[in-house]
Each structure stands twice: as structure tokens, then as C-alpha cells.
Write an enzyme that holds these catalytic residues in place. Structure first.
Site, PDB file in Angstrom:
ATOM      1  N   SER A 147      23.314  -5.144   4.323  1.00  0.00           N
ATOM      2  CA  SER A 147      24.013  -3.926   3.937  1.00  0.00           C
ATOM      3  C   SER A 147      25.498  -4.121   4.246  1.00  0.00           C
ATOM      4  CB  SER A 147      23.428  -2.765   4.737  1.00  0.00           C
ATOM      5  OG  SER A 147      24.144  -1.583   4.519  1.00  0.00           O
ATOM      6  N   LYS A 173      23.175  -5.196  -0.511  1.00  0.00           N
ATOM      7  CA  LYS A 173      23.312  -3.741  -0.649  1.00  0.00           C
ATOM      8  C   LYS A 173      24.758  -3.375  -0.340  1.00  0.00           C
ATOM      9  CE  LYS A 173      21.900   0.163   2.243  1.00  0.00           C
ATOM     10  NZ  LYS A 173      20.787   0.753   3.003  1.00  0.00           N
ATOM     11  N   LYS A 175      27.593  -0.479   0.239  1.00  0.00           N
ATOM     12  CA  LYS A 175      27.881   0.932   0.479  1.00  0.00           C
ATOM     13  C   LYS A 175      28.926   1.366  -0.542  1.00  0.00           C
ATOM     14  CE  LYS A 175      25.515   1.742   4.301  1.00  0.00           C
ATOM     15  NZ  LYS A 175      24.483   2.797   4.393  1.00  0.00           N
ATOM     16  N   ASP A 201      24.317   2.004  -1.940  1.00  0.00           N
ATOM     17  CA  ASP A 201      23.924   3.131  -1.080  1.00  0.00           C
ATOM     18  C   ASP A 201      25.126   4.058  -0.923  1.00  0.00           C
ATOM     19  OD1 ASP A 201      22.958   4.880   0.783  1.00  0.00           O
ATOM     20  OD2 ASP A 201      22.644   3.402   2.376  1.00  0.00           O
ATOM     21  N   GLU A 226      20.858   4.216  -3.896  1.00  0.00           N
ATOM     22  CA  GLU A 226      20.281   4.918  -2.742  1.00  0.00           C
ATOM     23  C   GLU A 226      21.068   6.189  -2.403  1.00  0.00           C
ATOM     24  OE1 GLU A 226      19.681   2.141   0.474  1.00  0.00           O
ATOM     25  OE2 GLU A 226      19.607   3.723   1.983  1.00  0.00           O
ATOM     26  N   ASP A 251      16.836   8.012   0.931  1.00  0.00           N
ATOM     27  CA  ASP A 251      16.881   7.650   2.349  1.00  0.00           C
ATOM     28  C   ASP A 251      16.907   8.969   3.141  1.00  0.00           C
ATOM     29  OD1 ASP A 251      17.659   6.910   4.925  1.00  0.00           O
ATOM     30  OD2 ASP A 251      19.361   5.686   4.337  1.00  0.00           O
ATOM     31  N   LYS A 275      12.565   4.270   6.790  1.00  0.00           N
ATOM     32  CA  LYS A 275      13.055   3.966   8.130  1.00  0.00           C
ATOM     33  C   LYS A 275      12.096   4.662   9.078  1.00  0.00           C
ATOM     34  CE  LYS A 275      17.904   3.846   6.775  1.00  0.00           C
ATOM     35  NZ  LYS A 275      19.218   4.498   6.860  1.00  0.00           N
ATOM     36  N   GLY A 303      17.492  -0.024   7.634  1.00  0.00           N
ATOM     37  CA  GLY A 303      17.942  -0.213   9.016  1.00  0.00           C
ATOM     38  C   GLY A 303      18.858   0.924   9.419  1.00  0.00           C
TER      39      GLY A 303
HETATM   40  O1  OSB Z   1      22.090   4.553   4.964  1.00  0.00           O
HETATM   41  O2  OSB Z   1      20.954   2.786   5.259  1.00  0.00           O
HETATM   42  C1  OSB Z   1      21.784   3.598   5.668  1.00  0.00           C
HETATM   43  C2  OSB Z   1      23.230   2.407   9.012  1.00  0.00           C
HETATM   44  C3  OSB Z   1      23.345   3.599   9.684  1.00  0.00           C
HETATM   45  C4  OSB Z   1      22.999   4.757   9.033  1.00  0.00           C
HETATM   46  C5  OSB Z   1      22.533   4.734   7.725  1.00  0.00           C
HETATM   47  C6  OSB Z   1      22.381   3.532   7.053  1.00  0.00           C
HETATM   48  C7  OSB Z   1      22.767   2.338   7.704  1.00  0.00           C
HETATM   49  C8  OSB Z   1      22.721   1.011   7.091  1.00  0.00           C
HETATM   50  C9  OSB Z   1      22.638  -0.147   8.035  1.00  0.00           C
HETATM   51  O3  OSB Z   1      22.825   0.842   5.909  1.00  0.00           O
HETATM   52  C10 OSB Z   1      21.694  -1.202   7.645  1.00  0.00           C
HETATM   53  C11 OSB Z   1      21.297  -2.052   8.827  1.00  0.00           C
HETATM   54  O4  OSB Z   1      20.842  -1.520   9.874  1.00  0.00           O
HETATM   55  O5  OSB Z   1      21.391  -3.287   8.735  1.00  0.00           O
HETATM   56 MG    MG Z   2      20.886   4.588   3.251  1.00  0.00          MG
END
Ligand code: OSB
Ligand code: MG
Length: 386
Positions: A147, A173, A175, A201, A226, A251, A275, A303
Site C-alpha cells: 500500500s 495499491k 492511496k 484506496d 477501495e 473497507d 481486516k 492491513g
Molecule cells: O485503508 O487500508 C487502509 C493503514 C491504516 C488505516 C487504513 C488503511 C491502511 C493501509 C495500510 O492501507 C496497509 C498496511 O498495513 O500495510
Molecule cells: Mg482501505
């Protein structure tokens, strides 16, 4: 039956049940639609039996209520005042009974998940059976994705993408947020060619008025988009899904088995980010995995920038065949100056992580690191919870 039935084993009373907040400095700031983070506070639950067997669980809420309502502070208090006392009062301390004992708690999924996870690793240690075996997972290794946060420039992102593909990661992925979307996705797709799995995401950063920007992403062959809209906008996601061909993945919106059922019923998503901590623990996760498998819905484990403790139970869960897509599970060592487990796992050159076969957490917790990183701690009086 997705959730295992527990036969009776000897479960000596607990010596210690405590909740801790640890502060883990990040190696590099992580930038998302809800801000910049340079250190990660996370909540740990630690139980120790009179037999000396230990259990660890993590409730990886964020510092702020901008992802979901729960925060590190609220998770700590909910565990101390409600989740652990209810759990300790359960007549049998197996993970499913612990899950049932916490049923009166509304929401507060991170708190419930942390407590449940501690009892899963305790049970695993007591049985001498790995968590993977207890969850019924078949896979010895799980494919992993990365990510990537919002970067200073597209070139910066391309450099990160190149590095991760070189490391063997199976999925990228990105952001995104309004203003950091079409251009970066086009650049990354041009760079990778068509064969690499790319997802985006948005962390709920778009409004329904900005749907045109999301329609514009359809041409890049994304595996999913996402959580584009608000955390509680299930109907709005269903409306959006009618307008775009890219599968929506949810999510933030999915916090229980019923949430997933509702989202699938409404066609608000066609891909599920599971998650375990966000849905309240492993028991619910096993049920959701079963549902997605029956319905043929692509499923993967997200994650929360967990420490190695939270990553450990996620990894064991991903060994189930229901998880069709790569997990967000790069090694915690790449995120933190010092992880609380050592040694941790590595991503193999083929982009997979080996699932531990040893009982308990599967990784050694470094108690001196936990101690030195602890900023808040409370023991729940075991004796007062018959
Ligand atoms: O939206 O997936 C998410 C981290 C903190 C809060 C939300 C998200 C995330 C990540 C991190 O995308 C992914 C990871 O833990 O490697
Ligand atoms: Mg997410």
C-alpha cells in the site's frame, strides 16, 4: 462449519491480563486521505496463564477518529473497562467463548478483536497447534501487496512501485484523494503495463458529487477501487457501482458479518477488504471468509499498519483458500524503527510470506522492546473476575 468447535483442554486460570499502548516510530511518514502519520500508537492485549503460556493480541485503531470512530484512546479504555472484564468472566476461556462473552459491546471492534486475538494465540500455545491449523488454513505461504501512500510527486511513486515490483510484490495499491488520482494512476499503469494488479484506496475521501473523477479511473483496468465514498454510505456506493465498471471494494463500511451481507445484497461492493480487527476479531472474520467464498467474492486481508503482533494473526488467517487476492502485509520491520516481534517475516522473492507453523503467535515478542515503547498500561484484576 467455518468456526472451529473447541474440545475441552486444561485451561489453567490467568495470572495476568493487561492492556498496553505502545508508541512505534515509523521509518517514513505515511500519507493518506486523512492525514500524515509519523509514529504509530497501537493497543496490545497480553494474557499469561498460570501454566506460563502467553497470549498476545492487537487492536490497531488509529490515533484519530478520521478512519473510523474508534481511536487508540477509546480502544484502550474499552478494553480496560469492558472487553477484558467481560472476557475474563467467561466460564471457559476458549476463543469462541471469549467472543460470545463480549457480545454485549456495541461497535468498538478494535477492542473486541484485540482481546479475542490474545485468547486465540493463548489457545494455540496451549494446544501446541499453530493458529493456521486452528483456523483451518491450507496455504503455506500467502501472496502480498504493498500500500503506497500519497507521495510528493508522481516520480516518487513510480520509484516506489519499481522497488516493490523488484521485491516481487504481487499487487500495488495506491492511496488516492481528489487531486491525486487519474494522473498518478495513468503514470503507474503506463509504467507497469497491463499485467500488474493495481488497486486504489480513497479512504472515503470522495463525495457523490465527485463521481466523474471515479468514472475516469475505469480505463486503467484496476482490480478494484477501495472505499471511494463515506464510511456509512452503503446506498451511495451501490449507486456508484452502477456507474463504474471497476469493482468497488469496501473497507471502512464493513464492520460486521451483517455489514458484508448487506453490502453484497445491495451490490455496494464486488470485492471485500477483510481486516480482522475492523470486524471485531477472528470469529467474525472466519464467518465473512466463508460467506465470500460461497458467493465467489474476491477477498483479501487489509492491513492497519499493525505491529508484528497484529500481522501474525492476519497472516495465519490468510492461509485460508477464501483469500483470493494479495494481502496488505509488508513486513512491520519496513514500517517501524523497531517492531515488537523479532525475528519477523520476510517477503520471499516470489512475493509471498511463509505462514508460521509453530504454536502461539508464531513470532517471538521482545518484552524489552514492548516495555521501552509502552506509554500507557493497565492490568485488569483477574481475581475480581471469577
Ligand atoms: O485503508 O487500508 C487502509 C493503514 C491504516 C488505516 C487504513 C488503511 C491502511 C493501509 C495500510 O492501507 C496497509 C498496511 O498495513 O500495510
Ligand atoms: Mg482501505
Amino acid at each position: 462449519m467455518p468456526v472451529p468447535a473447541f474440545v475441552d483442554i486444561e485451561r489453567p486460570p490467568l495470572h495476568l491480563a493487561e492492556v498496553l499502548v505502545v508508541r512505534l516510530p515509523l521509518l517514513a511518514p505515511f500519507v493518506t486521505g486523512f492525514g500524515v502519520t509519523d509514529s504509530r500508537h497501537t493497543v496490545l492485549v497480553h494474557v499469561v496463564g498460570a501454566d506460563g503460556v502467553e497470549g498476545w493480541g492487537e487492536g490497531p485503531a488509529l490515533d484519530h477518529p478520521y478512519y473510523l470512530p474508534e481511536t487508540v484512546g477509546s480502544t484502550f479504555l474499552c478494553i480496560r473497562d469492558f472487553a477484558l472484564p467481560l472476557a475474563l468472566r467467561a466460564t471457559v476461556h476458549d476463543p469462541v467463548s471469549i467472543h460470545e462473552a463480549m457480545r454485549p459491546i456495541r461497535g468498538n471492534t478494535f477492542a473486541r478483536a484485540a482481546v479475542e486475538a490474545a485468547f486465540w494465540s493463548l489457545e494455540s500455545g496451549r494446544r501446541g497447534l499453530s493458529m493456521r491449523a486452528m483456523f483451518g488454513g491450507g496455504r503455506a505461504a500467502v501472496p502480498v501487496g504493498e500500500s503506497l501512500g500519497i507521495a510528493e510527486s508522481i516520480d516518487h511513486t513510480l520509484a516506489e512501485v519499481a522497488q516493490r515490483l523488484d521485491d516481487g510484490y504481487r499487487r500495488i495499491k495506491l492511496k488516492i484523494e481528489p487531486g491525486w488520482d487519474v494522473d498518478v494512476v495513468r503514470a503507474v499503469r503506463t509504467f507497469t503495463g497491463d499485467d500488474v494488479m493495481i488497486t486504489v484506496d480513497a479512504n472515503a475521501s470522495y463525495t457523490t458529487d465527485q463521481a466523474d473523477q471515479l468514472v475516469a479511473l475505469d480505463e486503467f483496468g484496476l482490480a478494484c477501487i477501495e472505499q471511494p465514498l463515506g464510511w456509512d454510505q452503503l446506498t451511495e456506493h451501490a449507486e456508484l457501482q452502477k456507474r463504474i465498471t471497476t469493482p468497488i471494494c469496501l473497507d471502512e463500511s464493513l464492520r460486521s458479518l451483517d455489514d458484508v451481507r448487506r453490502a453484497l445484497y445491495l451490490d455496494a461492493c464486488r470485492n471485500v477488504n477483510l481486516k480482522p480487527a475492523r470486524v471485531g476479531g477472528i470469529v467474525t472474520s472466519l464467518e465473512i471468509a466463508d460467506l465470500c467464498e460461497q458467493r465467489g467474492i474476491p477477498l483479501w486481508c487489509g492491513g492497519m499498519m499493525e505491529s508484528g503482533i497484529g500481522r501474525a494473526s492476519n497472516l495465519a488467517l490468510c492461509s485460508l483458500d477464501a483469500f483470493t487476492d494479495p494481502a496488505d502485509m509488508s513486513p512491520a520491520r519496513l514500517l517501524f524503527e523497531d517492531d515488537v516481534v523479532d525475528p519477523t517475516y520476510d517477503v520471499e522473492p516470489d512475493g509471498t510470506i511463509a505462514v508460521p507453523t509453530s504454536p502461539g503467535l508464531g513470532f517471538e515478542v521482545c518484552m524489552d522492546r514492548v516495555e521501552s515503547r509502552t506509554v500507557q498500561r493497565a492490568a485488569v484484576d483477574v481475581a475480581s473476575c471469577p
